[in-house]
Design a protein around this motif. Structure first.
Motif, mmCIF file in Angstrom:
data_model
loop_
_atom_site.group_PDB
_atom_site.id
_atom_site.type_symbol
_atom_site.label_atom_id
_atom_site.label_comp_id
_atom_site.label_asym_id
_atom_site.label_seq_id
_atom_site.Cartn_x
_atom_site.Cartn_y
_atom_site.Cartn_z
ATOM 1 N N UNK A 173 38.827 7.873 -12.699
ATOM 2 C CA UNK A 173 39.427 7.953 -14.026
ATOM 3 C C UNK A 173 38.628 7.148 -15.045
ATOM 4 N N UNK A 174 38.026 6.016 -14.603
ATOM 5 C CA UNK A 174 37.204 5.221 -15.517
ATOM 6 C C UNK A 174 35.985 6.026 -15.942
ATOM 7 N N UNK A 175 35.399 6.759 -14.996
ATOM 8 C CA UNK A 175 34.244 7.599 -15.319
ATOM 9 C C UNK A 175 34.639 8.666 -16.341
ATOM 10 N N UNK A 176 35.815 9.241 -16.167
ATOM 11 C CA UNK A 176 36.282 10.264 -17.103
ATOM 12 C C UNK A 176 36.540 9.663 -18.481
ATOM 13 N N UNK A 201 34.457 10.301 -22.007
ATOM 14 C CA UNK A 201 35.132 10.727 -23.239
ATOM 15 C C UNK A 201 34.823 9.789 -24.401
ATOM 16 N N UNK A 202 34.843 8.487 -24.132
ATOM 17 C CA UNK A 202 34.522 7.511 -25.183
ATOM 18 C C UNK A 202 33.094 7.733 -25.683
ATOM 19 N N UNK A 203 32.166 7.952 -24.768
ATOM 20 C CA UNK A 203 30.786 8.203 -25.179
ATOM 21 C C UNK A 203 30.679 9.468 -26.021
ATOM 22 N N UNK A 232 33.094 11.075 -27.739
ATOM 23 C CA UNK A 232 33.908 11.099 -28.955
ATOM 24 C C UNK A 232 33.446 10.065 -29.987
ATOM 25 N N UNK A 233 33.132 8.849 -29.545
ATOM 26 C CA UNK A 233 32.832 7.773 -30.498
ATOM 27 C C UNK A 233 31.349 7.437 -30.607
ATOM 28 N N UNK A 234 30.741 7.130 -29.512
ATOM 29 C CA UNK A 234 29.395 6.554 -29.551
ATOM 30 C C UNK A 234 28.329 7.604 -29.834
ATOM 31 N N UNK A 235 28.405 8.745 -29.193
ATOM 32 C CA UNK A 235 27.386 9.775 -29.403
ATOM 33 C C UNK A 235 27.336 10.259 -30.850
ATOM 34 N N UNK A 236 28.464 10.576 -31.499
ATOM 35 C CA UNK A 236 28.385 10.988 -32.911
ATOM 36 C C UNK A 236 27.882 9.870 -33.830
ATOM 37 N N UNK A 237 28.259 8.622 -33.533
ATOM 38 C CA UNK A 237 27.813 7.499 -34.350
ATOM 39 C C UNK A 237 26.293 7.386 -34.327
ATOM 40 N N UNK A 238 25.710 7.397 -33.146
ATOM 41 C CA UNK A 238 24.258 7.252 -33.052
ATOM 42 C C UNK A 238 23.526 8.510 -33.509
ATOM 43 N N UNK A 239 24.156 9.670 -33.356
ATOM 44 C CA UNK A 239 23.540 10.892 -33.884
ATOM 45 C C UNK A 239 23.466 10.819 -35.408
#
Length: 182
Positions: A145-148, A152-154, A156-163
């Motif tokens: 569940x932590x992997x899931x 999701x956090x990556x 939803x939040x981090x990937x769009x921010x760095x993009x």
């Protein structure tokens, strides 16, 4: 050891006799052939590979860097030389003192140090087998569940921010110039 071989041979004969009796009682299409391969190495198991070697004491070449000779430590250039007898006696004393001091120190400390090393490796092996690996497996099994959630956090939040930051900073150009170019 011959008793063990006799017992195994007797057991194999009993198994063969039982197989023959069962073959006589069953119809031909229900017969199944079972072969037992018994090797003497399995029955006569010894730990001969753990016996210390008297001649080749470093078969894996672990301590090849310790092959130090007199010439590796003390060397006189051609321009400066001591007397020949001094050189010979120095060489002899170096080799003899190195050998006998090693033997004396190993006589006094080899058994306690090997006992401590054996205990240390036994404890480390025990901890790795009975504590570390079960904990790692427990985490791998129960932390899906932590992997899931992390994925999701990556996404939803981090990937769009760095993009977005990459697109904003992607148009920046840097031109390096010397004082003469200005």
């Amino acid at each position: 050891m011959t008793t063990a071989f006799n017992r195994v041979g007797t057991q194999l004969n009993l198994v063969e006799m039982e197989d023959q009796r069962l073959k006589d009682e069953r119809p031909a299409e229900e017969l199944m052939e079972v072969k037992v391969d018994v090797q003497s190495e399995d029955l006569n198991s010894t730990h001969s590979d753990t016996r210390p070697q008297i001649q080749g004491r470093d078969p894996k070449g672990v301590n090849t860097i310790l092959k130090v000779t007199f010439e590796d430590v003390i060397a006189e250039p051609p321009s400066v030389r001591s007397f020949d007898k001094v050189w010979l006696w120095s060489h002899a004393l170096f080799e003899v003192s190195r050998l006998w001091m090693y033997r004396l120190i190993s006589l006094l400390l080899a058994v306690p140090v090997s006992l401590a090393a054996g205990i240390l490796f036994a404890v480390l092996s025990f901890l790795h087998i009975w504590l570390i690996m079960p904990c790692v497996q427990l985490l791998l099994i129960n932390m899906h569940w932590v992997q899931t959630v992390w994925g999701s956090v990556l996404n939803i939040l981090i990937s769009p921010l760095f993009t977005s930051m990459g697109k904003c900073c992607g148009q920046i150009t840097i031109h390096l110039a010397t004082d003469e170019d200005r």
